[in-house]
Structure formats: C-alpha cells, structure tokens
Design a protein around this motif. Structure first.
Motif, short mmCIF file in Angstrom:
data_model
loop_
_atom_site.label_atom_id
_atom_site.label_comp_id
_atom_site.label_asym_id
_atom_site.label_seq_id
_atom_site.Cartn_x
_atom_site.Cartn_y
_atom_site.Cartn_z
N LEU A 8 -8.63 11.95 -15.52
CA LEU A 8 -7.33 12.60 -15.40
C LEU A 8 -7.18 13.21 -14.01
O LEU A 8 -8.13 13.75 -13.45
CB LEU A 8 -7.19 13.71 -16.43
N ASP A 12 -3.37 17.49 -14.35
CA ASP A 12 -3.37 17.16 -15.77
C ASP A 12 -4.62 17.70 -16.46
O ASP A 12 -4.55 18.19 -17.59
CB ASP A 12 -3.28 15.64 -15.96
N VAL A 16 -4.70 20.05 -19.81
CA VAL A 16 -5.41 19.56 -20.99
C VAL A 16 -6.63 20.43 -21.28
O VAL A 16 -6.91 20.77 -22.44
CB VAL A 16 -5.78 18.07 -20.83
N THR A 126 0.38 18.67 -23.91
CA THR A 126 -0.54 17.57 -23.61
C THR A 126 0.09 16.18 -23.73
O THR A 126 -0.56 15.19 -23.40
CB THR A 126 -1.79 17.64 -24.52
N ASP A 128 2.43 14.41 -22.05
CA ASP A 128 2.48 13.58 -20.84
C ASP A 128 1.12 13.45 -20.16
O ASP A 128 0.71 12.35 -19.81
CB ASP A 128 3.52 14.13 -19.86
N PRO A 129 0.40 14.55 -19.97
CA PRO A 129 -0.85 14.42 -19.22
C PRO A 129 -1.97 13.67 -19.95
O PRO A 129 -2.78 13.01 -19.32
CB PRO A 129 -1.29 15.85 -18.92
N ASP A 130 -2.01 13.76 -21.29
CA ASP A 130 -3.10 13.11 -22.01
C ASP A 130 -2.75 12.86 -23.47
O ASP A 130 -3.06 13.68 -24.35
CB ASP A 130 -4.38 13.95 -21.91
#
Length: 156
Positions: A8, A12, A16, A126, A128-130
């Motif tokens: 990541l 991000d 997360v 979380t 969008d980022p993961d």
C-alpha cells in the motif's frame, strides 16, 4: 522500522493501519468486557445471558487475531497491550461486583453499539485505500451486529 514491506502507498497504509489498530483495541476490550460480565451476571436469565456472553467473547477473540494478523501482513505492528487498550477504548467501564441479568444485557447492547459504530466508520475509511481490509471489517461487523440483535431481543 517495519520488517514487512506493504504494497500500500504510505498515505493509504496510515489510514488502514489506524483502522486496524482501532478495531483491535475495540475487539480486545469487547472480549474483556463480555468476560467480566460473564463472570458476574446473576438473575433469572443467568444461564442464557451467561452463554450468550461467551459467544461474544469467542467472536471478539477470533476477529482480534484476524485483525492483528492483517495489520502485520501489511507492515503495521499491532498493539494489543493492556495500556494501549485502556487508553484507546470507547467502551464504558464495567461496574464492579455482581451484575443483574437485565443490566448485563444493557451493558452488552451499549458496548456492541459503540464498537459497531466505530467499525462502520472504519469500513467507510478503508473502502478506497484497501478493499481487502474493508471486507474483513464488513464481515466482523456483521457478526457483531448479530450479537447486538440477540442482546437487544433479550431486553424486549
């Protein structure tokens, strides 16, 4: 220093990592709260509430391990130490002594409500980022909501 390198991006990873750490704190404290109430519940519905509390403990402990391992897998070291949990929890402290079954149910409904609310915020954060972490949080929140429903039905 991180021993495990994340795939990541740094921004991000921060979002997360914070979500996973917060989830870990909530789950560790939820398991402790449920166990404390489990040991001290009394009243005519003792047995059903006592057994239901153990179900919450099992769920919280299993998911705390999953959350901590997800954090480790992406290069964030999880922190489930008692001081960390006590400083970061949003769950109200359980009163000392025997706890009437109706109060035990109220305590768990309140605790689950707090944790579920915070989990839903983490689900949003979380996405969008993961999405992998988001999926993990969605699954565990569904189980927590099932427990909340069952405890709420106890107080109806």
């Amino acid at each position: 220093m991180s021993v495990v390198k994340s795939t990541l991006p740094e921004a991000d990873l921060k979002v997360v990592g914070e979500a996973l750490q917060g989830a870990l704190v909530d789950l560790v404290d939820l398991s402790l709260v449920a166990k404390q109430v489990h040991w001290n519940v009394v009243g005519p519905r003792f047995r059903s509430v006592h057994l239901q509390l153990d179900d919450v403990v099992v769920t919280a402990r299993q998911h705390s391990d999953t959350v901590a391992e997800r954090a480790s897998a992406i290069g964030v070291n999880p922190d489930g130490r008692s001081t960390t949990v006590s400083e970061a929890t949003a769950i109200r402290e359980v009163p000392a002594g025997w706890i009437k079954d109706v109060d035990a149910v109220r305590i768990l409904v309140d605790a689950l409500g707090v944790v579920i609310g915070r989990m839903r915020e983490r689900i949003t954060a979380t996405g969008d980022p993961d999405p992998i972490t988001q999926d993990l949080l969605i699954g565990l929140t569904a189980e927590l909501e099932k427990h909340a429903w069952m405890f709420q039905a106890e107080s109806a």
